[in-house]
Design a protein around this motif. Structure first.
Motif, PDB file in Angstrom:
ATOM      1  N   ALA A 103      -9.440  -0.465  -7.491  1.00  0.00           N
ATOM      2  CA  ALA A 103     -10.797  -0.550  -6.934  1.00  0.00           C
ATOM      3  C   ALA A 103     -10.798  -0.283  -5.431  1.00  0.00           C
ATOM      4  O   ALA A 103     -11.658   0.432  -4.915  1.00  0.00           O
ATOM      5  N   ARG A 104      -9.819  -0.829  -4.722  1.00  0.00           N
ATOM      6  CA  ARG A 104      -9.729  -0.606  -3.271  1.00  0.00           C
ATOM      7  C   ARG A 104      -9.417   0.857  -2.950  1.00  0.00           C
ATOM      8  O   ARG A 104      -9.912   1.411  -1.984  1.00  0.00           O
ATOM      9  N   ASP A 143       1.032   3.117  -7.744  1.00  0.00           N
ATOM     10  CA  ASP A 143       0.618   4.503  -7.968  1.00  0.00           C
ATOM     11  C   ASP A 143       0.089   5.160  -6.689  1.00  0.00           C
ATOM     12  O   ASP A 143      -0.842   5.964  -6.724  1.00  0.00           O
ATOM     13  N   GLY A 144       0.675   4.792  -5.555  1.00  0.00           N
ATOM     14  CA  GLY A 144       0.277   5.365  -4.279  1.00  0.00           C
ATOM     15  C   GLY A 144      -1.026   4.812  -3.731  1.00  0.00           C
ATOM     16  O   GLY A 144      -1.542   5.297  -2.730  1.00  0.00           O
ATOM     17  N   GLY A 145      -1.563   3.774  -4.371  1.00  0.00           N
ATOM     18  CA  GLY A 145      -2.850   3.212  -3.962  1.00  0.00           C
ATOM     19  C   GLY A 145      -2.714   2.130  -2.909  1.00  0.00           C
ATOM     20  O   GLY A 145      -1.626   1.838  -2.411  1.00  0.00           O
ATOM     21  N   TRP A 152      -4.845  -8.214 -12.920  1.00  0.00           N
ATOM     22  CA  TRP A 152      -5.894  -8.377 -11.907  1.00  0.00           C
ATOM     23  C   TRP A 152      -5.507  -7.642 -10.623  1.00  0.00           C
ATOM     24  O   TRP A 152      -6.329  -6.955 -10.019  1.00  0.00           O
ATOM     25  N   ARG A 153      -4.243  -7.777 -10.232  1.00  0.00           N
ATOM     26  CA  ARG A 153      -3.783  -7.117  -9.003  1.00  0.00           C
ATOM     27  C   ARG A 153      -3.862  -5.596  -9.131  1.00  0.00           C
ATOM     28  O   ARG A 153      -4.290  -4.919  -8.197  1.00  0.00           O
ATOM     29  N   ARG A 154      -3.482  -5.060 -10.276  1.00  0.00           N
ATOM     30  CA  ARG A 154      -3.568  -3.606 -10.478  1.00  0.00           C
ATOM     31  C   ARG A 154      -5.027  -3.145 -10.444  1.00  0.00           C
ATOM     32  O   ARG A 154      -5.349  -2.111  -9.864  1.00  0.00           O
ATOM     33  N   SER A 180       0.823  -1.197   0.000  1.00  0.00           N
ATOM     34  CA  SER A 180       0.000   0.000   0.000  1.00  0.00           C
ATOM     35  C   SER A 180       0.863   1.255   0.000  1.00  0.00           C
ATOM     36  O   SER A 180       1.873   1.330   0.695  1.00  0.00           O
ATOM     37  N   PHE A 181       0.460   2.216  -0.815  1.00  0.00           N
ATOM     38  CA  PHE A 181       1.069   3.535  -0.950  1.00  0.00           C
ATOM     39  C   PHE A 181       2.397   3.527  -1.695  1.00  0.00           C
ATOM     40  O   PHE A 181       3.058   4.550  -1.782  1.00  0.00           O
TER      41      PHE A 181
END
Length: 199
Positions: free
Chosen positions: A195-196, A154-156, A188-190, A148-149
């Protein structure tokens, strides 16, 4: 990197220094020094805080105590960055420190979240862990790249993870992860990360 922590409870950090990622980098990539305000306080009986001017509940960390601690450790050679861990740092404005500490003794103020804690020890441990895990040798190679981040996401937020068994009580692992098609798995992971993040 050297991190100096000023606290009333230095022994609270013992467990953190015994476990990864902090333990992995102590003495190599990270030098951690813990200083007790009570060791350098100019007040009697180890006092470090006092009642707030104007009344109100709680106690306030005194500016003279913080100044004395900084001067005892650094003298006139103050470090380039001194951070106050306080809810008023970037997220909350509620005072837990004498305001002159933030205005005159620190270069920055950081908050670890939109809540108030009983002291600065837990926020300091959070910052210490977050910094230590980014140092070389703290984590296994590659394990911190897609979290995460991270720039890779992309910082998501990080995508969901699954492990064995593939079916537990009817809760199954997404078929794509069992396919062996690494290109589709990456896609799929991206997609899951985006989405999250947008929730």
């Amino acid at each position: 990197m050297r991190l100096d922590v000023f606290t009333q409870i230095p022994h609270a950090f013992a467990w953190l220094t015994e476990h990864p990622p902090v333990a992995n980098v102590l003495g190599t990539e990270l030098e951690l020094r813990l200083f007790n305000y009570r060791d350098s306080t100019p007040l009697r009986a180890g006092q470090v805080d006092d009642e707030p001017y104007g009344g109100g509940a709680g106690m306030v960390l005194r500016v003279d105590v913080v100044a004395a601690a900084l001067e005892a450790v650094y003298g006139d050679d103050m470090p380039a960055r001194v951070v106050a861990l306080t809810p008023q740092g970037r997220q909350l404005g509620r005072e837990l420190l004498d305001e002159r500490i933030v205005e005159h003794l620190c270069t920055d103020a950081v908050s670890v979240g939109p809540y108030v804690l009983s002291g600065g020890e837990l926020p300091a441990m959070i910052v210490l862990d977050a910094v230590a895990r980014r140092l070389p040798g703290a984590l296994a190679d590659g394990s911190g790249e897609h979290e995460s981040f991270s720039a890779e996401l992309d910082g998501g937020l990080e995508y969901p993870h699954y492990t064995r068994p593939s079916d537990f009580r009817g809760w199954t692992v997404p078929e794509i992860l069992l396919s062996g098609d690494h290109g589709r798995i990456d896609d799929w992971r991206r997609e899951q990360s985006r989405a999250r993040t947008l929730r």
